[in-house]
Design a protein around this motif. Structure first.
Motif: not given
Lengths: 158, 787
Positions: B453, B647, B649
C-alpha cells in the motif's frame, strides 16, 4: 384497503389491531400506537433510523409491513429502558457522547442490541461493521463505537 | 484534575435522556387534531414554461380538500433573500423573485408546481398524480461557465444574464496583487472544484401549519435552526402576518448543518394553507424530496495563485471563483462565497496582498446556501491545497513552509478586512506534531509499503470566523438582519432559573452547556437551571444557531442577563444584611458582606424579591427577571492544525483513512465532551466530502444523486477513531467567556488534510500527481495514477 386482524406483543404488551395490508410497520408503530421514538429517515431501508427488534432481531420497520408481524414480539426504543432505569447501552451512549441531535439514536440502539447479542465481545472493527446499516450525521460514530465497546467490556454484551 | 461541574466540566447531556428513551418531540411527532396533509407536485424537468395546470380530475379524487397552484399565491410575497451583495462596480446583485409555488416557469427539478391538501398523505400523493401539467421544456443551464456564455438560456427571463454578481475583494488591492504575482520568484497555480454537497441531517424537513380561528393567530411548527428568523421573514415578507399574530416553534430538531437555517416555501405554504382551509396542514419531506428541495452546499470552481519570494515567504494570493447559486437565491446564499469566504483567504498566514474575485451564477439546479462552514471550508481548502502544492514544487517541508509564514503577532489586521484578536498557530501545530507522531510516520509508511500500500501524510491549518458581527458592520456588508443574540433569565421565587434563549439546540447540547455557565457564575447546582429555546412565544427575539455562534453570542447574552440578575440580587442582599452594596460578594451560592461572617443564601434573596416584605421597594422593583441582547464587537477566530494519514491501494485506487488528527484552539471550553463531539462530527463530514459525497446533475439538470443509494455518506466503517486535542487555548479577547465556537471547525479543517495525504501517498509511489478533485473516489484516484 381491506383490513387484517393482527395480534402481537409490543414492548411486552399484547396489542390487537386491524390494519390495512399496505400499512408499514414504521407507520403502525408511529401513527397507530404513537410510539414515535422510532424515526423515519429515508424510508428505503438505507439509514436505519427506523430499526426495531422483531423477535430479538434488528429489522428496518420502514421495509416491513405491519401484517407480517402477527404473532411476533416487537421491541422499540420505548421498550428498551426508561427514565431512571436506562438500558446499559442507553447509559453508555450518554456517558460516551454517543448522540447529539438524537434522531438516529433509537435505530443505533436497536442495531447495537442486535450486534452485542450476536457478538458479546466485538472489537472496534466488528462494531463498525455491525453498524453498517445505520447512518449518523452528528457524532462521526466515535461516541457510538465507544459506548458499545464499554457496554461490552462491562459484561452487558449478551 | 477535571472539574465535575460548571465551566470546563464534561457534564453529561441532560437532553440525552429523552432522546435515548424515544421521548423526544420532533416536528414529525407533532400531530394536531383534524390536520390535513400536503403533497407537493414538483417539477421533474430542470427548466420549462408552464402552459396550463389542469387539476379537475385530481380535485375529484377521494379525500382531496383543496389543490393550490401558483395562481393562489399571486397576491403573496416571494421568499426573501437576507443578504444583498454589492458587485465590483458598486451595483447591487441581481435578485430574482422566488415564488412559493411556481409562477409561469419551473427552474429546477424539484421546483413546486402545485400542492394537494387531502385528508391523508397517501390521498394527497395519489391525487397529485392526476394533475395534468402542460409544460414546455426549455434548454437548461447546469454548468456555471456555460451559463455565463453569451446567448445561454436564462434562468430568469427578467434578469440581464445568469450572473448574480461579480464581486472583487479587496478591489483596491487588485493591481498591486497582479504586480506582486508578476514579480514573484515562484507562483503556484491550482484549479479545483469544491464539490457540491447535500447537508442531509438525518431528520428530513417537516412543517405543520395551524390557524386559530377564534384569535386569528397562526402557528408554524418547523424543523428550523432559527425560529425567530423564520417568523420575521415569513411574516413580514411572504404572508404579511405581524409577528404578534404568528408563532414559530422549532421543537427537537434532528440536525441542521446549515440547511435548516433558511426559510423554505413549504413553511410558508403550510401556514398559508392552514388559514385558507381552516385546518392544520402537515408536510413531511421524503428523503428524495429533501435532495431536490433542501438548499445544497459548496459548489465552487476556483483558480488560486500563490506567489512566493525567493525565501519562500508568501507575497500575494489571487483567486477567481465561480459560485453556484442554483435557480433562486436561498436566504443567505449571496453571503457564503463573499463575506464568509473572501474574508478568510489570509488563513493563518501573513500574506500582505490578497485579491478575491467571485462570480455568482444562476443555474437550473436546487438553490445553494450555507452548509457546515459555509464559505470558510472553501477558503481553507483552496489555500491549504495551494500551499501544499507549492511546498511540493519547491521541495520544502509543508509544515516548515506553513510555520515560516504564520501570523505570530495579535491583534492582526489581514489584507482582507478582518482583525484576528488572538491565536497561536505554532502552539496548535506543536500539539498536532505531538498527537500525530509525525516523527514516526516514516516507519508507518514502510509498514504500509510492505503490505503493498502507498501511505501518505497530509497536513494543513485552518482559521475560521464565528459569531459574525457586529450588526452595524454586517449591515454595511449587505446583511438584512442584525446578528446579536438574546437571553432572558427568569429566577423563580425558590431560586431555580429558567433561561429563555434565542439560540437553538439541534444536537449541540445547549440544554446542558448553558446551565454550566450560569451555575458557575452563581455557585449553584447545574440542575437548578433550565434552558427554554425554540419557540418564539416564550423566548426573546433571537437570531438562532449557525456559524458556530451559539456559545460566543448566545452564551454571552446569557452571561450579560445573569450579571444583571446578580447585580440586582446584591442590592437586595445589601438591604437584607444592612450593608453597603459595594461590600457584597457572591460566592458558592451565597451573598456575604466582605470582611464579616454575615451572609444570606441565594434562595433567600430570590424569595425576598418575590415576597418583598423586607425589601428596598423605593429603590428597586420586586421580581428577578432580566433580558440582555448581546451584539459582539468582532468575529471570533478559532484555528487549528489537522493531519490525516491514508493508505491507497495502488491496484484499485481505494483510499482508506488510517488516522485523522485535529489540534484546535477554540478558546475557553464550556463542556469538553460536547466540544469533542462537535469536532468528531465535523471530521466525518469533511472526510465524506473528500472521499464519498458528491451531488451530481446530468447535462439536462436531472439530479443523479437523489437518494441514499446514490449519495454516499460516511458510515461507521469509513472513518477511524479520531485523535484530537483542544488544549492549545488562546481565549477570545472580546466576549465575556473567552470562547470562540467549535461547531464547524472539523468540517473546515479536514478536507484539505485528506486530499494532501492522498497526493502525498501517490507521489511517494513515484506518481507525479499534482491534484485530484473531491470526492477522491477509487475511479478518480486510479485514473490519476495512470497519468
Amino acid at each position: 384497503m381491506s383490513g387484517h386482524k393482527l395480534s402481537l406483543v409490543v414492548n411486552g404488551e399484547r396489542v390487537e389491531a386491524d390494519v390495512p395490508s399496505n400499512r408499514l410497520l414504521s407507520e403502525f408503530l408511529r401513527d397507530d400506537l404513537a410510539l414515535t421514538g422510532t424515526k423515519r429517515g429515508c424510508e428505503t431501508g438505507v439509514c436505519g433510523a427506523c430499526s426495531v427488534l422483531v423477535d430479538g432481531d434488528v429489522v428496518k420497520s420502514c421495509l416491513s409491513l405491519a401484517v407480517q408481524m402477527n404473532g411476533r414480539e416487537i421491541t422499540t426504543v420505548e421498550g428498551l429502558g426508561r427514565v431512571g432505569a436506562l438500558h446499559p447501552l442507553q447509559q453508555q451512549f450518554m456517558e460516551k457522547g454517543g448522540l447529539q441531535c438524537g434522531y438516529c439514536t433509537p435505530g443505533f440502539l436497536m442495531a447495537a442490541v442486535d450486534l452485542l447479542k450476536r457478538n458479546p465481545n466485538p472489537d472496534d472493527a466488528e462494531i463498525r461493521e455491525g453498524l453498517s446499516g445505520n447512518l449518523c450525521r452528528c457524532t462521526g460514530y466515535q461516541g457510538i463505537v465507544d459506548a458499545i465497546r464499554s457496554t461490552a467490556e462491562a459484561g452487558h454484551g449478551a | 484534575m477535571p472539574k465535575d461541574s460548571g465551566i470546563g466540566a464534561s457534564s453529561k447531556r441532560r437532553e440525552d435522556v429523552r432522546f435515548l428513551t424515544g421521548a423526544g418531540n420532533y416536528t414529525d411527532d407533532i400531530n394536531i387534531r383534524g390536520q390535513a396533509y400536503v403533497y407537493f407536485l414538483r417539477s421533474d424537468i430542470a427548466h420549462g414554461k408552464i402552459n396550463k395546470i389542469d387539476t379537475s380530475d385530481a380535485e375529484a379524487m377521494p379525500g382531496v380538500v383543496r389543490i393550490f397552484t401558483g395562481k393562489d399565491f399571486e397576491g403573496v410575497g416571494g421568499l426573501p433573500c437576507g443578504w444583498q451583495v454589492t458587485d465590483r462596480h458598486g451595483q447591487p446583485m441581481q435578485e430574482p423573485p422566488h415564488p412559493v409555488l411556481a409562477q409561469g416557469k419551473v427552474r429546477h427539478v424539484g421546483d413546486p408546481i402545485a400542492a394537494v391538501v387531502a385528508d391523508s398523505a397517501a390521498q394527497a400523493r395519489d391525487a397529485a398524480e392526476a394533475i395534468v401539467v402542460d409544460i414546455e421544456e426549455l434548454p437548461a443551464v447546469i454548468d456555471m461557465k456555460s451559463a455565463l456564455k453569451d446567448g445561454a438560456p436564462k434562468v430568469h427571463d427578467d434578469l440581464t444574464s445568469n450572473l448574480c454578481y461579480d464581486w472583487g475583494f479587496v478591489e483596491d488591492n487588485r493591481e498591486a496583487v497582479d504586480k506582486a504575482i508578476k514579480d514573484a520568484a515562484h507562483v503556484t497555480t491550482l484549479e479545483l472544484k469544491n464539490n457540491r454537497l447535500v447537508a442531509n441531517p438525518m431528520e428530513p424537513r417537516v412543517a405543520v401549519g395551524d390557524f386559530e380561528r377564534g384569535t386569528g393567530n397562526s402557528t408554524l411548527y418547523t424543523t428550523s435552526q432559527n425560529p425567530h428568523v423564520i417568523r420575521l421573514l415569513m411574516g413580514a415578507f411572504v404572508l404579511g402576518i405581524p409577528e404578534h399574530k404568528l408563532r414559530v416553534v422549532a421543537p427537537d430538531v434532528g440536525g441542521g448543518f446549515g440547511t435548516k437555517i433558511f426559510h423554505y416555501a413549504e413553511e410558508a405554504f403550510c401556514t398559508f394553507a392552514a388559514k385558507a382551509i381552516n385546518r392544520p396542514v402537515k408536510w413531511t419531506a421524503s428523503r428524495s424530496e429533501a435532495f431536490i428541495s433542501d438548499a445544497h452546499g459548496r459548489d465552487h470552481v476556483t483558480k488560486i495563485e500563490l506567489a512566493l519570494d525567493k525565501d519562500n515567504n508568501f507575497t500575494a494570493i489571487r483567486t477567481e471563483t465561480y459560485a453556484n447559486m442554483g435557480a433562486y437565491l436561498s436566504t443567505f446564499a449571496p453571503s457564503v462565497p463573499t463575506w464568509l469566504h473572501g474574508t478568510l483567504m489570509a488563513g493563518n498566514y501573513k500574506t500582505p496582498l490578497i485579491y478575491v474575485n467571485v462570480k455568482a451564477v444562476f443555474t437550473n439546479t436546487v438553490p445553494v446556501d450555507a452548509y457546515r462552514g459555509a464559505g470558510r471550508p472553501e477558503a481553507t481548502y483552496q489555500l491549504e491545497r495551494v500551499i501544499d502544492m507549492a511546498a511540493r514544487e519547491l521541495g520544502v517541508d509543508p509544515i516548515a513552509l506553513r510555520r515560516q509564514n504564520f501570523i505570530t503577532e495579535f491583534p492582526y489586521a489581514t489584507p482582507v478586512a478582518v482583525e484576528y484578536d488572538t491565536g497561536d498557530y505554532h502552539a496548535t501545530m506543536d500539539k498536532l506534531e505531538q498527537i500525530a507522531d509525525i516523527a514516526g510516520f516514516a516507519a508507518r509508511r514502510k509498514a504500509s509499503e510492505a503490505k503493498g500500500r502507498l501511505r501518505g501524510l497530509g497536513i494543513n491549518c485552518y482559521i475560521e470566523a464565528c459569531g459574525i458581527a457586529p450588526s452595524n458592520l454586517v449591515g454595511q456588508l449587505g446583511a438584512r438582519a442584525g446578528l446579536y443574540e438574546s437571553a432572558t433569565v427568569r429566577v423563580n421565587a425558590t431560586g431555580g432559573l429558567v433561561v429563555m434563549t434565542g439560540s437553538h439546540s439541534h444536537g449541540q447540547g445547549h440544554e446542558t452547556a448553558f446551565p454550566q455557565v450560569i451555575a458557575e457564575m452563581i455557585g449553584i447546582d447545574e440542575s437548578m437551571v433550565e434552558i427554554v429555546h425554540g419557540d418564539t412565544a416564550n423566548t426573546p427575539m433571537g437570531m438562532g444557531t449557525y456559524g458556530s455562534r451559539s456559545i460566543a453570542v448566545g452564551g454571552s447574552a446569557m452571561v450579560r442577563a445573569t450579571e444583571k440578575i446578580i447585580n440586582k440580587c446584591k442590592k437586595i442582599a445589601a438591604h437584607l444584611m444592612e450593608a453597603s452594596e459595594a461590600d457584597i460578594e457572591l460566592k458558592n451560592g451565597a451573598f456575604s458582606v466582605a470582611g464579616t461572617d454575615k451572609s444570606v443564601a441565594w434562595g433567600d434573596v430570590c424569595l425576598a424579591a418575590y415576597v418583598p416584605h423586607n425589601y428596598p421597594l423605593e429603590d428597586i422593583e420586586p421580581g428577578l427577571e432580566e433580558t440582555a441582547f448581546y451584539d459582539p464587537a468582532n468575529f471570533t477566530y478559532p484555528s487549528g492544525a489537522y493531519a490525516c494519514e491514508v493508505e491507497v491501494d495502488p491496484d484499485t485506487g481505494r483510499v482508506t483513512i488510517e488516522r485523522m488528527m485535529a489540534a484546535d484552539d477554540f478558546g475557553n471550553l464550556i463542556n469538553p465532551m460536547i466540544v469533542s463531539g462537535q469536532v468528531h462530527g465535523g471530521l466525518a463530514q469533511g472526510i465524506g466530502q473528500a472521499l464519498l459525497e458528491n451531488c451530481v446533475y446530468d447535462e439536462n439538470g436531472q439530479l443523479l444523486s437523489a437518494s441514499y443509494m446514490d449519495y454516499a455518506m460516511p458510515r461507521a466503517g469509513d472513518v477511524p477513531s479520531f485523535e484530537i486535542d483542544h488544549s492549545a487555548c488562546t481565549p477570545c479577547t472580546h466576549n465575556p467567556l473567552g470562547v470562540k465556537g467549535c461547531g464547524e471547525a472539523g468540517a473546515i479543517g479536514s478536507p484539505p488534510a485528506v486530499v494532501n495525504a492522498v497526493i502525498d501517498a501517490l507521489n511517494s509511489g513515484g506518481k507525479k500527481v499534482a491534484h485530484i478533485d473531491m470526492p477522491m473516489s477509487p475511479a478518480r484516484v486510479w485514473a490519476a495514477m495512470q497519468g
